[in-house]
Design an enzyme around this catalytic site. Structure first.
Site, PDB file in Angstrom:
ATOM      1  N   VAL A   1       0.844  -1.299   0.036  1.00 33.78           N
ATOM      2  CA  VAL A   1      -0.031   0.016   0.231  1.00 33.78           C
ATOM      3  C   VAL A   1       0.838   1.094  -0.013  1.00 33.78           C
ATOM      4  O   VAL A   1       0.158   2.252  -0.019  1.00 33.78           O
ATOM      5  CB  VAL A   1      -0.996   0.106   1.171  1.00 33.78           C
ATOM      6  CG1 VAL A   1      -1.914  -0.996   1.058  1.00 33.78           C
ATOM      7  CG2 VAL A   1      -0.313   0.011   2.484  1.00 33.78           C
ATOM      8  N   ARG A   2       2.243   1.346   0.029  1.00 32.36           N
ATOM      9  CA  ARG A   2       2.894   2.247  -0.025  1.00 32.36           C
ATOM     10  C   ARG A   2       3.185   2.669  -1.703  1.00 32.36           C
ATOM     11  O   ARG A   2       3.662   3.757  -1.753  1.00 32.36           O
ATOM     12  CB  ARG A   2       4.410   2.013   0.514  1.00 32.36           C
ATOM     13  CG  ARG A   2       4.434   1.733   1.868  1.00 32.36           C
ATOM     14  CD  ARG A   2       5.876   1.397   2.252  1.00 32.36           C
ATOM     15  NE  ARG A   2       6.850   2.654   2.001  1.00 32.36           N
ATOM     16  CZ  ARG A   2       8.025   2.774   2.221  1.00 32.36           C
ATOM     17  NH1 ARG A   2       8.923   1.758   2.426  1.00 32.36           N
ATOM     18  NH2 ARG A   2       8.811   4.137   2.059  1.00 32.36           N
ATOM     19  N   HIS A   3       2.397   2.182  -2.466  1.00 39.15           N
ATOM     20  CA  HIS A   3       2.238   2.598  -3.876  1.00 39.15           C
ATOM     21  C   HIS A   3       1.371   3.254  -3.994  1.00 39.15           C
ATOM     22  O   HIS A   3       0.021   2.972  -3.637  1.00 39.15           O
ATOM     23  CB  HIS A   3       2.491   1.254  -4.810  1.00 39.15           C
ATOM     24  CG  HIS A   3       3.492   0.559  -4.829  1.00 39.15           C
ATOM     25  ND1 HIS A   3       4.628   0.640  -5.735  1.00 39.15           N
ATOM     26  CD2 HIS A   3       4.095  -0.511  -4.089  1.00 39.15           C
ATOM     27  CE1 HIS A   3       5.747  -0.267  -5.616  1.00 39.15           C
ATOM     28  NE2 HIS A   3       5.448  -0.801  -4.466  1.00 39.15           N
TER      29      HIS A   3
ATOM     30  N   SER B   1     -10.222  -6.823   6.539  1.00 40.19           N
ATOM     31  CA  SER B   1      -9.883  -5.730   8.002  1.00 40.19           C
ATOM     32  C   SER B   1     -10.052  -6.650   8.991  1.00 40.19           C
ATOM     33  O   SER B   1     -10.863  -7.645   9.525  1.00 40.19           O
ATOM     34  CB  SER B   1     -11.059  -4.833   7.836  1.00 40.19           C
ATOM     35  OG  SER B   1     -11.121  -4.182   9.014  1.00 40.19           O
TER      36      SER B   1
ATOM     37  N   ARG C   1       1.416   0.965 -16.101  1.00 41.01           N
ATOM     38  CA  ARG C   1       2.600   1.605 -15.944  1.00 41.01           C
ATOM     39  C   ARG C   1       3.020   1.708 -14.618  1.00 41.01           C
ATOM     40  O   ARG C   1       4.133   1.165 -14.146  1.00 41.01           O
ATOM     41  CB  ARG C   1       2.635   3.149 -16.332  1.00 41.01           C
ATOM     42  CG  ARG C   1       3.886   3.958 -16.043  1.00 41.01           C
ATOM     43  CD  ARG C   1       3.509   5.422 -16.466  1.00 41.01           C
ATOM     44  NE  ARG C   1       5.064   6.064 -16.561  1.00 41.01           N
ATOM     45  CZ  ARG C   1       5.157   7.427 -16.875  1.00 41.01           C
ATOM     46  NH1 ARG C   1       3.804   8.198 -17.078  1.00 41.01           N
ATOM     47  NH2 ARG C   1       6.362   8.066 -17.055  1.00 41.01           N
TER      48      ARG C   1
ATOM     49  N   ASN D   1      -2.487   0.996 -13.081  1.00 38.96           N
ATOM     50  CA  ASN D   1      -2.718   0.904 -14.337  1.00 38.96           C
ATOM     51  C   ASN D   1      -1.315   0.134 -14.949  1.00 38.96           C
ATOM     52  O   ASN D   1      -0.527   0.023 -13.902  1.00 38.96           O
ATOM     53  CB  ASN D   1      -2.554   2.261 -14.900  1.00 38.96           C
ATOM     54  CG  ASN D   1      -1.413   3.198 -14.450  1.00 38.96           C
ATOM     55  OD1 ASN D   1      -0.230   2.792 -14.554  1.00 38.96           O
ATOM     56  ND2 ASN D   1      -1.643   4.296 -13.718  1.00 38.96           N
TER      57      ASN D   1
ATOM     58  N   ARG E   1       9.922  -4.288  -6.493  1.00 33.39           N
ATOM     59  CA  ARG E   1       9.386  -5.659  -5.634  1.00 33.39           C
ATOM     60  C   ARG E   1      10.153  -6.799  -5.992  1.00 33.39           C
ATOM     61  O   ARG E   1      10.035  -7.914  -5.291  1.00 33.39           O
ATOM     62  CB  ARG E   1       8.071  -5.524  -5.302  1.00 33.39           C
ATOM     63  CG  ARG E   1       7.396  -4.337  -4.958  1.00 33.39           C
ATOM     64  CD  ARG E   1       7.861  -3.881  -3.484  1.00 33.39           C
ATOM     65  NE  ARG E   1       7.594  -2.580  -3.128  1.00 33.39           N
ATOM     66  CZ  ARG E   1       7.714  -2.184  -1.974  1.00 33.39           C
ATOM     67  NH1 ARG E   1       8.701  -2.414  -1.309  1.00 33.39           N
ATOM     68  NH2 ARG E   1       7.123  -0.989  -1.487  1.00 33.39           N
TER      69      ARG E   1
ATOM     70  N   HIS F   1       6.181  -0.405 -12.496  1.00 32.51           N
ATOM     71  CA  HIS F   1       7.087   0.083 -11.573  1.00 32.51           C
ATOM     72  C   HIS F   1       7.042  -0.616 -10.136  1.00 32.51           C
ATOM     73  O   HIS F   1       8.258  -1.146  -9.819  1.00 32.51           O
ATOM     74  CB  HIS F   1       6.440   1.754 -11.277  1.00 32.51           C
ATOM     75  CG  HIS F   1       7.114   2.170  -9.859  1.00 32.51           C
ATOM     76  ND1 HIS F   1       8.595   2.766 -10.207  1.00 32.51           N
ATOM     77  CD2 HIS F   1       6.569   2.598  -8.822  1.00 32.51           C
ATOM     78  CE1 HIS F   1       8.808   3.137  -8.851  1.00 32.51           C
ATOM     79  NE2 HIS F   1       7.668   3.088  -8.164  1.00 32.51           N
TER      80      HIS F   1
END
Length: 209
Positions: free
Chosen positions: A78-80, A89, A165, A163, A174, A169
């Site tokens: 989730v840092r992306h 949850s 791209r 997306n 990763r 990345h």
């Protein structure tokens, strides 16, 4: 307690040819070369786009991927920034319920090998965490409070939409040797799946040995 294998699933229906044709229509507008679109022009056009690094064109198609992994790895995912997320949850999931088998599920770290002292110690720690969690639930704590004793390697499922791209990345970062080994195996698996489905977009990407 259940030990779960990490897993990658591509949820978006993928037709590689149709994706490339769509991206060609998008990209041709930049050069006003729509008149050059032919039945077989999309592979060469998008291949050249990738080689030139014109990544904005491949932002025009999103893919949703489901990762089954541990909570620690999900914190890295989730840092992306350019992505949408939906995640299991621990605030609302009560693992003392029948639908969870009244047990917690965990992901074994890839660096811990079975039939070793480290594995025995890890199993004991996971069982202790499970016992503590259920004790808190039975004592009247809510799942969002009891989750405080769950281990980092508690299994989670997270839906990620990016997306093309951004997926490139993500995989570049990763799948590198510098990446955490538990996220690296997911990224490499995903790259192999993408290569099989949309080779023109991902064939230039290689993983480090």
């Amino acid at each position: 307690m259940k030990i779960i294998e990490p897993k990658v699933e591509i949820l978006t229906p993928i037709n590689g040819e149709e994706i490339l044709k769509h991206l060609e229509k998008v990209g041709r507008i930049c050069y006003k070369s729509e008149d050059k679109i032919a039945d077989d022009s999309y592979e060469k056009f998008i291949g050249n786009i990738i080689k030139r690094g014109h990544g904005s064109i491949i932002e025009h198609f999103n893919i949703t991927v489901k990762f089954t992994t541990d909570r620690g790895v999900s914190h890295e995912i989730v840092r992306h920034r350019i992505a949408s997320y939906a995640q299991e949850s621990t605030r609302y999931c009560n693992y003392n319920k029948d639908k969870f088998g009244r047990e917690i599920s965990v992901i074994k770290p890839v660096d811990i090998k079975e039939n070793t002292k480290e594995y025995e110690d890890w199993i004991k720690a996971m069982m202790c965490a499970e016992t503590s969690y259920f004790t808190l639930i039975e004592d009247g704590c809510s799942p969002q409070t009891a989750r405080s004793v769950l281990p980092t390697c508690t299994k989670t499922e997270i839906m990620v939409t990016m997306n093309l791209r951004e997926w490139r990345h993500f995989i570049k970062l990763r799948s590198s040797k510098a990446a955490h080994p538990d996220i690296r195996i997911l990224a490499i698996d995903l790259l192999n799946k993408f290569k099989a489905e949309i080779p023109v977009i991902f064939d230039d990407m290689e993983t480090e040995d």
